[in-house]
Motif scaffolding. Structure first.
Motif, PDB file in Angstrom:
ATOM      1  N   GLY A 221      -0.493   4.300   4.070  1.00  0.00           N
ATOM      2  CA  GLY A 221      -1.627   3.379   4.035  1.00  0.00           C
ATOM      3  C   GLY A 221      -2.654   3.731   2.983  1.00  0.00           C
TER       4      GLY A 221
ATOM      5  N   ARG B 286       0.034  -5.138   2.536  1.00  0.00           N
ATOM      6  CA  ARG B 286       0.889  -4.029   2.977  1.00  0.00           C
ATOM      7  C   ARG B 286       0.940  -3.966   4.493  1.00  0.00           C
ATOM      8  NH1 ARG B 286       1.213   0.458   5.280  1.00  0.00           N
ATOM      9  NH2 ARG B 286      -0.983   0.384   5.869  1.00  0.00           N
ATOM     10  N   ALA B 287      -0.260  -3.999   5.111  1.00  0.00           N
ATOM     11  CA  ALA B 287      -0.332  -3.881   6.565  1.00  0.00           C
ATOM     12  C   ALA B 287       0.313  -5.090   7.242  1.00  0.00           C
ATOM     13  CB  ALA B 287      -1.792  -3.735   7.002  1.00  0.00           C
TER      14      ALA B 287
ATOM     15  N   ALA C 286       3.949  -4.536   7.207  1.00  0.00           N
ATOM     16  CA  ALA C 286       4.305  -3.430   8.101  1.00  0.00           C
ATOM     17  C   ALA C 286       4.165  -3.834   9.567  1.00  0.00           C
ATOM     18  CB  ALA C 286       3.422  -2.204   7.797  1.00  0.00           C
ATOM     19  N   ALA C 287       3.150  -4.663   9.851  1.00  0.00           N
ATOM     20  CA  ALA C 287       2.911  -5.063  11.238  1.00  0.00           C
ATOM     21  C   ALA C 287       3.787  -6.235  11.658  1.00  0.00           C
ATOM     22  CB  ALA C 287       1.437  -5.426  11.423  1.00  0.00           C
TER      23      ALA C 287
ATOM     24  N   TRP D 267       3.308  -9.355  10.671  1.00  0.00           N
ATOM     25  CA  TRP D 267       2.593 -10.633  10.685  1.00  0.00           C
ATOM     26  C   TRP D 267       3.227 -11.585   9.671  1.00  0.00           C
ATOM     27  CZ3 TRP D 267      -2.783  -7.982   9.658  1.00  0.00           C
ATOM     28  CH2 TRP D 267      -3.095  -7.156  10.740  1.00  0.00           C
TER      29      TRP D 267
ATOM     30  N   SER E 218       3.936   3.653   4.159  1.00  0.00           N
ATOM     31  CA  SER E 218       3.494   3.657   5.549  1.00  0.00           C
ATOM     32  C   SER E 218       2.281   4.555   5.772  1.00  0.00           C
ATOM     33  CB  SER E 218       4.642   4.089   6.467  1.00  0.00           C
ATOM     34  OG  SER E 218       5.106   5.359   6.084  1.00  0.00           O
TER      35      SER E 218
END
Lengths: 316, 316
Positions: free
Chosen positions: A208, A244-245, A248-249, A251, A206
């Motif tokens: 990043g 990764r994002a 985490a988000a 999507w 997390s």
């Protein structure tokens, strides 16, 4: 339908396609005439030149040509947007040589906010080619500004942007991470370094990937990364960060099979990175701009000239 | 101790300090002679010129001057590193004008890996000035490559790097986010836009700020962000990301009061951002390079020349 000229006119390049009456691409031409690097005579001259010898028929254009910095602004259509909304909001420009150019609007999503220009036409093409595309499947259009798109009932319902390609270029060209590297054109692919970058992005959790970026320099200092492999390592860091994002988000859920749309070599990198995140291998769909242009033209009722092409007389 | 010349010699600038025998700074000189932009004659000429008229005494240098691209490489000392380890690994160079330059090594942390050059000298200065600095307090040295440092028993035990300042410069100068902005020198501060950037970074959660970067463009397109305020918004996004990532990575716990070291205006931005993360207001300590140079010189036994300075004769 009659003949149609389709334009994919972005920031750095112009592609023109002559469609026959069945939607087949009769001829394609490329020029390095993006909207920021036009030839003398600007948009008019670029259009006349790239269409030279082609029949008199409607022209339909997608991309940054419809932005504030383009030929004529085609204001964004809001999400949810479908082919009918796009076709209903074409902006028409009469060129000095008599051609009429219809510019496809971009799409805006109020969350972010986010905007796209050009990708909407690709998405319409994908929807036309794959009408059974599962509802809610996450679509990814990798690039300078990667788009993560949600479709629902054949509409673009939401999307977001990662500046992955632009960040890569900035770091490669202008940052300390890119200094002293060998000529990129001569470089071979370094798959292991790419994978190392993806793994580092995943391991950043997390926190990043920005917490790991400096490793592209220190690993070289320590002899653990070949300077020639830095671009691939950086590419892995940033493409890895996109997965990764996205997870985490929210999507993308772990079980979903995402769809990658666009350039094959770039999409292969995204697929390779997905496997390193233990994600299912994404589906790949090639660039669908031509199909999207044809579909929007049909819905808009363009290309009604049914006469066969008349070769233009050459001067002199 | 006798006189000492201290150098803070980085990538973009050179600062020379003449210390009296008590550690007071008698005179400071600045030049834009970073190791990448040396005057004709290179390191030798830069040193001779900036020290002109100063007494014959030892020279102690910190920063990128000891890197592979510097005057002479001073290999990194590994963590845990204290003042004794640094003083024991000075690398000495004899300059053509007869001066002896002792270069302080940088510090390397195997995790990452991470490296620093110059910050170690600041940290030694901070430890000298604040011997009661709480064990384990997180220290932050904001900058081109921000450092987050852990100290334990007066040693540098671990640290990591965020390329915040460099990323800001890249995005401001070379990316689409920075195109068409008014001249930065004429710009007033836009505190609300800075705060908006920090809030967006915090709101990005575990997905991270790269998912929000594009908003620096779309908010301008929508008239919600003044183009002149984009640099401050970007600054807020990236400084906010530093706090977000630090909390996510566990470099900082919510209850701890971090210490900011360095340029006051920049540290003020970090303090402002910390409050928007509901963190306690950080302590601020001004640049401590001078104190660190003096302390390392004492431990290394430099500056033994006790004769008063003899003004050099000017030519002609």
């Amino acid at each position: 339908m009659g003949w149609l000229i389709g334009l994919d006119w972005g920031t750095t390049s112009l592609r023109a396609m002559l469609f026959d009456g069945e939607g087949g691409v009769h001829e394609t031409r490329h020029r390095a005439w993006g909207i920021r690097q036009l030839p003398q005579g600007g948009f008019e001259a670029a259009l006349s030149s790239i269409c030279e010898g082609w029949p008199s028929c409607p022209v339909l254009a997608a991309g940054m040509v419809g932005s504030q910095q383009g030929w004529h602004e085609a204001p964004y259509v809001d999400t949810p947007a479908d082919v009918h909304a796009l076709a209903a909001h074409l902006v028409t420009v009469a060129a000095a040589d008599g051609r009429r150019i219809h510019i496809i609007p971009g799409v805006r999503d109020g969350v972010g906010p986010n905007v796209m220009r050009g990708e909407e036409t690709q998405l319409i093409g994908v929807l036309d080619a794959q009408p059974r595309l599962a509802e809610g499947t996450p679509l990814v259009l990798p690039g300078t500004h990667s788009k993560w798109v949600q479709l629902y009932r054949r509409r673009i319902t939401g999307f977001t942007t990662m500046m992955t390609g632009e960040l890569y270029g900035l770091l490669r060209t202008h940052s300390i991470l890119g200094t002293g590297l060998p000529d990129a054109r001569a470089a071979a692919r370094h798959h292991e370094s790419f994978d190392g970058g993806v793994r580092a992005a995943r391991a950043s959790g997390s926190a990043g990937v920005l917490t790991r970026l400096f490793s592209a320099r220190t690993l070289v200092l320590e002899g653990k990364l070949d300077a020639a492999a830095v671009p691939d390592y950086l590419s892995g860091l940033l493409i890895g960060e996109e997965w990764r994002a996205a997870l985490a988000a929210g999507w993308l859920d772990r079980g979903e099979i995402p769809v990658l749309i666009g350039d094959e070599a770039l999409c292969l990198r995204y697929r390779r990175a997905a496997t390193l995140f233990d994600l299912p291998d994404p589906t790949w769909i090639a660039d669908a701009t031509a199909r999207g242009l044809w579909r929007i033209a049909r819905v808009a009722g363009l290309a009604v000239d049914r006469t066969p092409p008349v070769p233009m007389e050459l001067p002199g």
